[in-house]
Design an enzyme around this catalytic site. Structure first.
Site, PDB file in Angstrom:
ATOM      1  N   CYS A  54      -7.576  -9.426   9.339  1.00 56.79           N
ATOM      2  CA  CYS A  54      -7.502  -8.653   8.160  1.00 56.79           C
ATOM      3  C   CYS A  54      -7.113  -7.136   8.752  1.00 56.79           C
ATOM      4  O   CYS A  54      -8.218  -6.622   9.866  1.00 56.79           O
ATOM      5  CB  CYS A  54      -8.695  -8.692   7.157  1.00 56.79           C
TER       6      CYS A  54
ATOM      7  N   CYS B  90      17.739   3.242  16.029  1.00 56.08           N
ATOM      8  CA  CYS B  90      17.715   2.201  14.513  1.00 56.08           C
ATOM      9  C   CYS B  90      16.544   1.874  15.492  1.00 56.08           C
ATOM     10  O   CYS B  90      15.502   1.888  16.707  1.00 56.08           O
ATOM     11  CB  CYS B  90      18.658   1.586  15.240  1.00 56.08           C
TER      12      CYS B  90
ATOM     13  N   GLY C  66       0.624  -1.525  -0.111  1.00 57.13           N
ATOM     14  CA  GLY C  66      -0.261  -0.173  -0.217  1.00 57.13           C
ATOM     15  C   GLY C  66       1.032   1.307   0.003  1.00 57.13           C
ATOM     16  O   GLY C  66       0.109   2.797  -1.256  1.00 57.13           O
TER      17      GLY C  66
ATOM     18  N   CYS D 236      25.155  -1.309  16.266  1.00 56.29           N
ATOM     19  CA  CYS D 236      24.219  -0.407  16.590  1.00 56.29           C
ATOM     20  C   CYS D 236      25.422   0.025  17.461  1.00 56.29           C
ATOM     21  O   CYS D 236      25.536   2.075  17.569  1.00 56.29           O
ATOM     22  CB  CYS D 236      23.005  -0.104  17.228  1.00 56.29           C
TER      23      CYS D 236
ATOM     24  N   LYS E 187       3.590  -8.905  -7.743  1.00 59.60           N
ATOM     25  CA  LYS E 187       4.480  -7.345  -7.192  1.00 59.60           C
ATOM     26  C   LYS E 187       5.227  -6.449  -8.314  1.00 59.60           C
ATOM     27  O   LYS E 187       4.803  -5.420  -8.048  1.00 59.60           O
ATOM     28  CB  LYS E 187       4.185  -7.137  -5.689  1.00 59.60           C
TER      29      LYS E 187
ATOM     30  N   CYS F 186      16.669  -0.363  18.661  1.00 59.75           N
ATOM     31  CA  CYS F 186      16.933   0.949  19.833  1.00 59.75           C
ATOM     32  C   CYS F 186      15.496   0.548  20.926  1.00 59.75           C
ATOM     33  O   CYS F 186      14.988   1.148  22.256  1.00 59.75           O
ATOM     34  CB  CYS F 186      17.492   2.295  19.422  1.00 59.75           C
TER      35      CYS F 186
ATOM     36  N   ASP G  41      10.524  -7.604  -3.312  1.00 61.36           N
ATOM     37  CA  ASP G  41       8.818  -8.011  -2.864  1.00 61.36           C
ATOM     38  C   ASP G  41       8.474  -9.407  -3.245  1.00 61.36           C
ATOM     39  O   ASP G  41       9.276 -10.009  -3.883  1.00 61.36           O
ATOM     40  CB  ASP G  41       7.985  -6.901  -2.859  1.00 61.36           C
TER      41      ASP G  41
ATOM     42  N   ASN H 264       5.782  -5.990   8.704  1.00 61.19           N
ATOM     43  CA  ASN H 264       5.692  -7.101   9.797  1.00 61.19           C
ATOM     44  C   ASN H 264       6.966  -6.528  10.133  1.00 61.19           C
ATOM     45  O   ASN H 264       8.500  -5.906   9.947  1.00 61.19           O
ATOM     46  CB  ASN H 264       5.877  -8.177   9.672  1.00 61.19           C
TER      47      ASN H 264
END
Length: 406
Positions: A249, A225, A82, A307, A126, A228, A103, A183
């Site tokens: 959904c 980051c 999206g 980091c 995609k 963190c 993707d 995610n």
């Protein structure tokens, strides 16, 4: 018909579909090439056939010093959903030099409410569908696609190699990475890769209820980051496709995703072309149109060892010295005062002729004219006096006599 015959018939059918798909792809590529030829240099010429005239106008308006430098930039977009698909579309229209798409999902009819794909592209990957559409929009942009999940061990190494060696010049890293995934695991993979190679990147996202979004600019060692300050609640070891099968959904609005993508690309352009102020964190709440801004400092106890290494490197770097602004006495902008304009202090005493209007200048410039001329104060006073005098000269008896004679 035996099972073997059925399988052979299915293979023949699939081969025919594959050939038809290849033919359609070749036709679309040829159609994209016929749309317009590649443009070697961006031009500011204002003609209908120039797709870059409005972009190059940013130079004329002193917003960007050299907009054509965007052709030297390479941006990687991870996640063509999206937010990511709209982001890729905007960057393509802006004339980015090279676009790398990551993707592993396919286009579905359920995506039509928020993506720039079309229903006839359902079933395609995609990245493949995006590459076709984007190439047709702007054939000047080099588009590279990677159809795999970056969170697996083997694919993560490929992702690491790509972002560190697939810049505009071979063997150089990309200029910027835009995270448009949905995610936690994918965000952590991008975070680990960017920390390892000290690459700047933007993280973005939209809430599950689709009424808020955010972007975050992460500079390893300088700002926090993603590891963190991770989310308080994280769902681990859950495949999103499993949730879809179980009827779970998240909500999605094309408006919220478009706004988030707009913020993301706007700040990416400011970073790449060195204009304006790049926001370290910018949020958006659609319910009350609230836009929070902040800067997140790195966590000295971060779990990511790269980091911590970048934090030490940043602390040893010399701090940038702010340039002292030299105060120069202002000189009059115009040597002559053609219009007779004067500045009067608010507490200045009023003069006797303060109410007297200034004479109107009729010659105001070529191509301009006054719509009307306002009467002067003296003219209005004379007119009122004349009207009063005329009324006093006729007596009441004379008026009665005139009325009787009518």
């Amino acid at each position: 018909m035996s099972a073997i015959d059925e399988l052979q018939a299915l293979i023949v059918e699939l081969k025919s579909e594959l050939e038809a798909q290849k033919t359609e792809t070749r036709q679309q590529q040829a159609q994209a090439q016929q749309a317009r030829q590649r443009i070697d240099r961006m031009s500011a010429e204002v003609v209908d056939s120039n797709p870059y005239s409005r972009l190059m106008a940013l130079q004329r308006m002193n917003i960007v010093k050299d907009y054509e430098r965007i052709r030297e930039k390479t941006v990687a977009v991870v996640g063509v959903g999206g937010v990511g698909s709209v982001t890729a579309d905007m960057l393509t229209r802006c004339g980015i030099g090279k676009l790398i798409l990551f993707d592993y999902d396919k286009v579905e009819l359920a995506n039509m409410n928020r993506l720039f794909f079309t229903p006839d592209q359902a079933g395609l990957s995609k990245v493949e569908a995006a590459a076709r559409t984007l190439t047709f929009i702007n054939p000047d942009v080099k588009i590279e696609t990677h159809n795999y999940n970056i969170t697996t061990v083997d694919n993560f190494d490929n992702f690491l190699t790509t972002i560190s060696q697939s810049g505009t010049e071979p063997g150089t890293p990309v200029d910027l990475i835009l995270s448009c995934v949905d995610n936690f695991e994918a965000r952590m993979a991008i975070n680990a890769a960017c920390n390892e190679h000290s690459l700047n990147w933007f993280e973005s996202g939209v809430s599950e209820n689709a009424v808020s979004g955010h972007i975050q600019f992460i500079r390893p060692g300088d700002t926090a980051c993603f590891a963190c300050a991770p989310p308080l609640v994280v769902a681990e070891n859950i495949d999103e496709r499993t949730l879809k099968r179980e009827g779970v959904c998240a909500a999605s609005l094309p408006t919220t995703m478009g706004i988030t993508a707009g913020f993301l690309v706007q700040n990416a352009l400011k970073y790449l072309l060195n204009f304006g102020e790049v926001s370290d964190y910018l949020g958006y709440n659609a319910l009350n149109d609230f836009f929070p801004k902040m800067t997140l400092k790195p966590n000295p106890q971060c779990d990511d060892r790269h980091c911590l290494l970048r934090q030490k490197e940043f602390q040893t770097k010399p701090k940038p010295v702010k340039k002292e602004v030299e105060i120069v006495a202002e000189e009059p902008l115009h040597a002559t005062n053609e219009w007779g304009i004067e500045l009067v202090a608010e507490d200045a005493p009023a003069t006797e002729d303060a109410d007297e209007p200034k004479p109107i200048v009729s010659d105001i410039g070529e191509g301009l004219r006054l719509a009307y001329e306002a009467p002067s104060k003296s003219t209005e006073t004379t007119s009122e006096a004349t009207t009063t005098t005329t009324g006093d000269e006729t007596s009441l008896d004379d008026l009665m006599a005139q009325m009787k004679s009518m």
